[in-house]
Design a protein around this motif. Structure first.
Motif, PDB file in Angstrom:
ATOM      1  N   GLY A 172       2.949   3.979  -2.044  1.00 15.73           N
ATOM      2  CA  GLY A 172       3.458   4.582  -3.386  1.00 15.73           C
ATOM      3  C   GLY A 172       1.953   5.342  -3.894  1.00 15.73           C
ATOM      4  N   ASP A 173       2.474   6.516  -4.698  1.00 17.29           N
ATOM      5  CA  ASP A 173       1.420   7.356  -5.053  1.00 17.29           C
ATOM      6  C   ASP A 173       1.289   7.362  -6.499  1.00 17.29           C
ATOM      7  OD1 ASP A 173       0.492   8.000  -2.667  1.00 17.29           O
ATOM      8  OD2 ASP A 173       1.911   9.691  -2.423  1.00 17.29           O
ATOM      9  N   PRO A 174       0.432   6.557  -7.264  1.00 12.88           N
ATOM     10  CA  PRO A 174       0.311   6.513  -8.388  1.00 12.88           C
ATOM     11  C   PRO A 174      -0.394   8.106  -8.980  1.00 12.88           C
ATOM     12  CG  PRO A 174      -1.082   4.818  -7.601  1.00 12.88           C
ATOM     13  CD  PRO A 174      -0.292   5.377  -6.640  1.00 12.88           C
ATOM     14  N   VAL A 175      -0.470   8.386 -10.172  1.00 16.26           N
ATOM     15  CA  VAL A 175       0.317   7.673 -11.306  1.00 16.26           C
ATOM     16  C   VAL A 175       1.646   8.208 -11.604  1.00 16.26           C
ATOM     17  CG1 VAL A 175      -1.922   7.237 -12.472  1.00 16.26           C
ATOM     18  CG2 VAL A 175      -0.727   9.092 -12.940  1.00 16.26           C
ATOM     19  N   PHE A 176       2.134   9.444 -11.007  1.00 16.22           N
ATOM     20  CA  PHE A 176       3.264   9.815 -11.388  1.00 16.22           C
ATOM     21  C   PHE A 176       4.318   9.598 -10.390  1.00 16.22           C
ATOM     22  CE2 PHE A 176       0.549  12.697 -14.242  1.00 16.22           C
ATOM     23  CZ  PHE A 176       0.885  11.866 -15.163  1.00 16.22           C
ATOM     24  N   ASP A 177       3.958   9.547  -9.059  1.00 16.05           N
ATOM     25  CA  ASP A 177       5.031   9.268  -7.987  1.00 16.05           C
ATOM     26  C   ASP A 177       4.789   7.945  -7.574  1.00 16.05           C
ATOM     27  OD1 ASP A 177       5.832  11.833  -8.037  1.00 16.05           O
ATOM     28  OD2 ASP A 177       4.334  12.725  -6.552  1.00 16.05           O
ATOM     29  N   LYS A 178       4.767   6.862  -8.466  1.00 18.71           N
ATOM     30  CA  LYS A 178       4.882   5.554  -8.148  1.00 18.71           C
ATOM     31  C   LYS A 178       6.179   5.322  -7.404  1.00 18.71           C
ATOM     32  CE  LYS A 178       2.126   3.952 -11.973  1.00 18.71           C
ATOM     33  NZ  LYS A 178       2.141   3.876 -13.475  1.00 18.71           N
ATOM     34  N   ILE A 228       2.688   0.695  -6.572  1.00 17.61           N
ATOM     35  CA  ILE A 228       2.257   0.733  -4.934  1.00 17.61           C
ATOM     36  C   ILE A 228       2.975  -0.759  -4.570  1.00 17.61           C
ATOM     37  CG2 ILE A 228       0.597   0.488  -3.402  1.00 17.61           C
ATOM     38  CD1 ILE A 228      -1.248   1.854  -5.203  1.00 17.61           C
ATOM     39  N   SER A 229       3.708  -0.795  -3.391  1.00 23.79           N
ATOM     40  CA  SER A 229       4.080  -1.866  -2.748  1.00 23.79           C
ATOM     41  C   SER A 229       3.236  -3.028  -2.526  1.00 23.79           C
ATOM     42  CB  SER A 229       4.981  -1.313  -1.525  1.00 23.79           C
ATOM     43  OG  SER A 229       3.921  -1.035  -0.494  1.00 23.79           O
ATOM     44  N   ASN A 230       3.510  -4.277  -2.662  1.00 24.34           N
ATOM     45  CA  ASN A 230       2.628  -5.375  -2.603  1.00 24.34           C
ATOM     46  C   ASN A 230       3.061  -6.156  -1.368  1.00 24.34           C
ATOM     47  OD1 ASN A 230       5.029  -6.902  -3.341  1.00 24.34           O
ATOM     48  ND2 ASN A 230       3.892  -7.626  -5.255  1.00 24.34           N
ATOM     49  N   GLN A 242       3.721  -2.915  -7.645  1.00 20.67           N
ATOM     50  CA  GLN A 242       2.884  -3.181  -8.757  1.00 20.67           C
ATOM     51  C   GLN A 242       1.966  -1.921  -8.845  1.00 20.67           C
ATOM     52  OE1 GLN A 242       1.601  -6.823  -7.189  1.00 20.67           O
ATOM     53  NE2 GLN A 242       2.105  -8.008  -8.922  1.00 20.67           N
ATOM     54  N   GLY A 243       2.044  -1.445 -10.196  1.00 22.55           N
ATOM     55  CA  GLY A 243       0.940  -0.289 -10.302  1.00 22.55           C
ATOM     56  C   GLY A 243       1.464   0.999  -9.314  1.00 22.55           C
ATOM     57  N   ASN A 246       8.239   3.056  -7.625  1.00 25.45           N
ATOM     58  CA  ASN A 246       9.321   2.690  -8.489  1.00 25.45           C
ATOM     59  C   ASN A 246       9.901   3.809  -9.200  1.00 25.45           C
ATOM     60  OD1 ASN A 246       6.733   2.416  -9.330  1.00 25.45           O
ATOM     61  ND2 ASN A 246       7.487   1.313 -11.110  1.00 25.45           N
ATOM     62  N   ALA A 247       9.257   4.889  -9.675  1.00 25.66           N
ATOM     63  CA  ALA A 247       9.595   5.989 -10.162  1.00 25.66           C
ATOM     64  C   ALA A 247      10.422   7.085  -9.232  1.00 25.66           C
ATOM     65  CB  ALA A 247       8.322   6.798 -10.559  1.00 25.66           C
ATOM     66  N   GLY A 279       0.665  -1.220   0.235  1.00 26.67           N
ATOM     67  CA  GLY A 279       0.216  -0.113  -0.033  1.00 26.67           C
ATOM     68  C   GLY A 279       0.813   1.254   0.150  1.00 26.67           C
TER      69      GLY A 279
END
Lengths: 308, 308, 308, 308
Positions: free
Chosen positions: A181-187, A243-245, A240-241, A189-190, A179
Motif C-alpha cells: 500500500g502507498d500512503p497517503v493517497f494511494d492507500k 497498508i496491508s497488515n 491499517q494506515g 483501501n483507497a 507492507g
C-alpha cells in the motif's frame, strides 16, 4: 481519457458494445509468466452464466495478439480482442434519440456531445469482459506469489416479475503480505474502493466492519494482537494506515439493480419531451451472480499493480 | 510514492507529525485566481475545533511560499508549509519499539523498514491539515464556476467515558454541470471513493441510496425524468455511468473510531512480545465533527481535478 | 511498462514484428473529429516507400476497432490493429540464440530475461507503423486548429555497396500559437526531444540553431523583436522557456545507420562465444526517407497532447 | 502543471526567483538511505561557482523539512526549501511591462496570462538549484549501487566584452548494468534527452557518436563485441533499443548563451512598441561551468527513476 487502470501493471481497454470488437492492452505484465488461455476461458464463463437473463449467446472468444511467445509472457504489451459477433443493433434503434432513466445515455451525450446508441455503447456492462480477461492474467501473476481471491454473494434476492434486483458481493483476498500500500493517497483501501466503484452499477463500498464500525467504540473496534502478529479480530479488513497488515483483506461492494426493465418506461428526448417506450433487447434481471468474477478481477488488478 | 493527489490540479503533500513542518505543493492551479488567505485560515479553524479532545494548541499558521504574486495565483506551483511548533515528542518515547493495536505502526514498519515513531509520523491524522489548505484553494477555483460544498454529520454519538466513537459524514456538492467524469476507470464516483477512503479512519463509502439500493428493485431505483432534465428522485447520487447528470452529487463516508484510547492497551514489540501500556499524548475521542472539513476538502480536490 | 505516449491524447501501442498483429489504442481523442481512413492509408504509404530496401510487401491494412461511429470519433478509445501477414520468420532462426552487434537483442534479453527473436520482436522498426497511424489521427485533430507539419531530409547519402547509411531529418511545425508548453519539466522542447529520441536509430536532437548556437554570443543568438511579436531570426526554434512563442517550431533529428548489413557479422552467444554469420532477411540500407513520416507523427502526437 | 520529474523517484519543484523560497518534494526515495547534508552543500557550491559572473551572494542554505529521521530517509516525502534572501527586485522594476528578446517573458505571459516579472520568476535559472539538491540525494541512492557520474565542459570560450557565450557539456555515467530502460516510449535515451532539454538554455542533445553518426556507414557505426559482452567502440553511447548495454552511458548537451547581456536591448511592450533598455541585475556571461552540476543532477534523477 480514463480507460487505463493501474500504473505498473497497466490495463487500457477499448470498445463499444455493438462495435467491431472490445479488448485491452496490458502493459507491465512481468516476463516469464505462463499464460494459461484455458483459465481465461473459464473466468469468461463465470461472467457469462448467472441467471441467464442475458440472452446474448456471447461466445466471447478471447484472442491474444501480442506479448506472449510460446505460451509465456515477454514483458512487452499483451493485447487481446474479443469480437462482437452477436450484436442485434436493431433492438436499439428506438433509443438513438432519447435518454433512458437511470442510464448513462444522457451523461455520455453531455460529456462527449455524441455517443454510440447501440446497446449502451461504451457504457455497456459488456466492457467488463475486458476486465475479466486482464484480471485472469493478473491472477496468473499473483498465483506465483501465493495470493488468491474468493468472492461470495452476500445479499441477493429473486427479482419480482418483470423487474430487476441488486445485491451485495463480498470479497476476501488471501496471501497478501504485510507492507502493501502507498500512503497517503494511494492507500490500498483507497485503490480498492476506486476499482470497485468503477464497476457498472456499484453504489457502495466498505472494508472490514464497514458502516457498522461507525457505531462501535474504539476499544471494540481495534483489532488486538496475537503473538504471531495476526490479530484476534479483523474489523479493519486487513489494512491499517492504507497498508496491508498480513490478515485477509476483506471488503464488500453494493450494487444497485439494472435500471432497464422490460416495462413501460418514460424516456426524454433532446428537446425535453417525455416518451413512453417498452425496452427490447437483452437486459439482466439479476446481474449479481455474474458480477462476482468482475469484482475479483478488479481486486486482482488492484493488488498486482502494487506488487509487480 | 503516493503522496500526490490528482492529475491536473495536483497536490503533493509531505511531513511527519513531529518533524519540522508539514506542507504541500499544488501544481496546476489556474493563473488569475484570487487567493484568500483568510478563507484558508477559517477552514483550518473548522478542522481545529470539534470536541476539543485534541489538546494540541495547533496555531497551524499556513505560509505560502510560491505561486502567488500580489494576491493572485501565477499558474506556477503553490507551495505552503505549516511549521510543527507544539510537538511533545516525549509523550511518544515509549512507543518507539512497540506497535499499538489498530494503528499503522506495524504496517509502516513492514512497508518501509523504519518509521518516525513520534505521534504517528506520516500516518498521523495531522497530515489532513495539508488537505484542508489545498481544499480551500480548490474551493476558490470552483467558486468561480458556481460549485459549492455542504457536509453534515449524519451519525455520531457521545463516546463512553475513556473511549472513542466513530460516525458517518454526508456531503452534497451543488453546481456541477452534467458531463463531468471520465469513464470507464476514472468515473467521478470512483475518484470520489478513492479520495474519501484515503482519509484516515474512513471505512465505508456510498453514493446516493448506497447500500440500501442493493435491496431496491430496478423500477424503484431508477430516477425518473422531469421535463427540465432534472430527476424526480436522486437515488444514484447525481452520477450515471461515472459522469455527473447535473443533479446534486451526494455521498456518505463512514469512519471508524480512533483506536488509541487512554486505557490499558496491549502493544506488541518486534519480537512478538505483548506489553500493556496506557497511552499518553493527545488523542481524539470524537474526531467526526472536525473531519467534515477534510471530507469537503477531498471532495473539492476531486472535482477541481476534473474541471480545471 | 512504457508503451504509452502522452498524457491527454494518449497512445498505447503493442505488437511484435512477427507476432499476430501490431496496433494501438488512442485514449483522449476528442469527440466529433472526422476520421479520414484514406489519410491514414496515405501516411502509411509514405512510411512504406523510401529506397525500397525493405523487401517486405507490407500491405499494412489498418483496421479501426472502436471509438469511431459513422466516421466520426466518439471520444472513447480508438483501437486499431495491423495484422502481420507477410512474416518470414525462418529468416531469423539463426538469430534466436545469439546477439547481433548494434542491436537490441542483448539489451532486451538483459531487461526481460527473454525476447521474441523473430525479426527484432518488439524492438523492430516495424512498431513505428503504429506511430504513423496515431500521428495521422493527431493531424486530423490539429488540422482543425490550423497546425501543419513539414519534414525534409537535411542530410543523407547513397549507402556504399552492401552497407547502410544514416542521415538528418528536419521538421517544421507551423500554426502553433504562443503559449504552448509546460515548464519546468514538460517543456515543449523537452517533450519533443523525448518523442524524437524514442524513434528507433535516433541519436541526436537539436532545436533551432542547435549545436551551432553553443558557439554564438548572446547578442548574436537572441532573436530580436518585430513589432508584431514575430522575431527577426528564429535561433531558438520557436520555443522560449519551454513554451512556444508563435514562430515556426523547428528542430532536427540525427539518425544512425541501420546496423544490420548483409555482410559477415560477428554475433555473440549466451556463453560469450563469437560466431560469424551473414544476416538474411529484409534490412533497410537507407531508412532515412521513410523515417520522415515517423518524425512527423511523433511531432503531431507531442503537439496534440498539449492542445486537446 | 509539469513541475514534477520522474514517476518512481519523483521530484516536484516550486518557487519563483524573487519569491519567499524555492524548493522541492521528493516522493519515492527509498527508506534507509543516509542523507549526507554536506554532500548537498558541496553540490550547491559547484553550482554557485563558475565564472562568478553571477554577483548574487547566494548562500543557498538547504533546509530539509521532512522524510528524514535521525539522518536516514524514512521512505516518506523529503521536502526541502531554500529561502530567497538576497533578492534585488528593484533591478527588475523596468521589466514588468515589457518583454526582453530571447527570454521567456513573453511566452509565460502568453501561457498563463500573467507572470512574476522579478528576476525571471519561475523561468529563472535559479530553479535549477532545486534540481541540484534532488540530484545530490539521487546520487546518494545510486552510490549504493555503484553508479557514478562525471561531466566535463567539452566546448566553451571566453565571452567577448559585454557579451555572453554558450558551450557543450559532456556527461558519462558509469556503473549502470545492462537492462535499464523501458521501450518503446520511455527509452533511457529518450528520458535523458527530455531531462537535459528541460534545463534552461539547453538547445541540443546527442548520444554517443551523435550527429556524426548520421554520416557513418552501418559497418563503421555498429559496436563490435568483445567476448565479455563489452564492445570495442561505444558509438551508441551505451544504449541500444532504449536499454542500457552495460557500457558507459555517454551523451553531450549543447547550451546557447544567456540572452541577457548588459548592452542596449530592444524590448517590446504589450502594445507592440519597441523600447531600448540596458539591463541591470546579475546575469551570467558564461554559465557553462556552473551548469555541469545541473546536467549531472538531471542525469542522476533520470537514472534513479528507472532503478529505485
Amino acid at each position: 481519457m480514463s480507460n487505463t487502470f493501474g500504473t505498473r501493471f497497466r490495463l487500457t481497454t477499448f470498445g463499444e458494445s455493438h462495435g467491431k470488437a472490445i479488448g485491452g492492452v496490458i502493459d507491465g505484465c512481468p516476463a516469464g509468466i505462463t499464460i494459461d488461455e484455458s483459465l481465461i476461458a473459464s473466468e469468461m464463463h463465470r461472467r457469462h452464466i448467472g441467471d441467464n437473463a442475458t440472452k446474448r449467446h456471447e461466445p466471447d472468444r478471447v484472442e491474444i495478439l501480442s506479448g506472449v511467445y510460446e505460451g509465456v509472457s515477454l514483458g512487452t504489451p499483451i493485447a487481446f480482442v474479443i469480437n462482437n459477433i452477436d450484436t442485434q443493433s436493431k433492438d436499439y434503434d428506438t433509443l438513438s434519440d432519447c435518454f433512458r432513466p437511470g442510464h448513462a445515455d444522457y451523461t455520455y451525450e453531455m460529456r462527449y456531445g455524441r455517443r454510440d446508441p447501440r446497446g449502451g455503447g461504451r457504457a455497456s456492462g459488456r466492457e467488463t469482459a475486458t476486465r475479466v480477461v486482464a484480471g485472469a492474467i493478473a491472477k496468473m501473476v499473483l498465483k506465483t506469489k501465493g495470493i488468491t481471491f474468493c468472492t461470495e454473494v452476500v445479499e441477493n434476492s429473486n427479482p419480482p416479475a418483470d423487474d430487476s434486483c441488486g445485491g451485495i458481493i463480498g470479497c476476501t483476498i488471501n496471501g497478501v503480505n504485510a507492507g502493501v500500500g502507498d500512503p497517503v493517497f494511494d492507500k490500498l483501501n483507497a485503490r480498492l474502493a476506486a476499482a470497485m466503484m468503477s464497476i457498472p452499477s456499484a453504489i457502495g463500498f466498505e472494508m472490514g466492519a464497514g458502516f457498522a464500525a461507525s457505531r462501535m467504540t474504539g476499544s471494540e473496534f481495534r483489532d488486538c494482537w496475537n503473538e504471531d502478529f495476526t490479530t484476534q479480530t479483523n474489523h479493519c479488513g486487513g489494512i491499517q494506515g492504507g497498508i496491508s497488515n498480513g490478515m485477509p483483506i476483506m471488503f464488500r461492494v453494493a450494487f444497485h439493480p439494472v435500471t432497464t426493465v422490460c416495462q413501460p418506461t418514460e424516456c426524454i428526448d433532446h428537446n425535453g419531451n417525455l416518451h413512453t417506450i417498452t425496452p427490447q433487447g437483452r437486459h439482466d434481471r439479476n446481474h449479481i451472480p455474474r458480477t462476482a468474477v468482475v469484482v475479483e478481477a478488479m481486486a486482482a488488478l488492484t493488488i498486482v499493480d502494487f506488487i509487480v
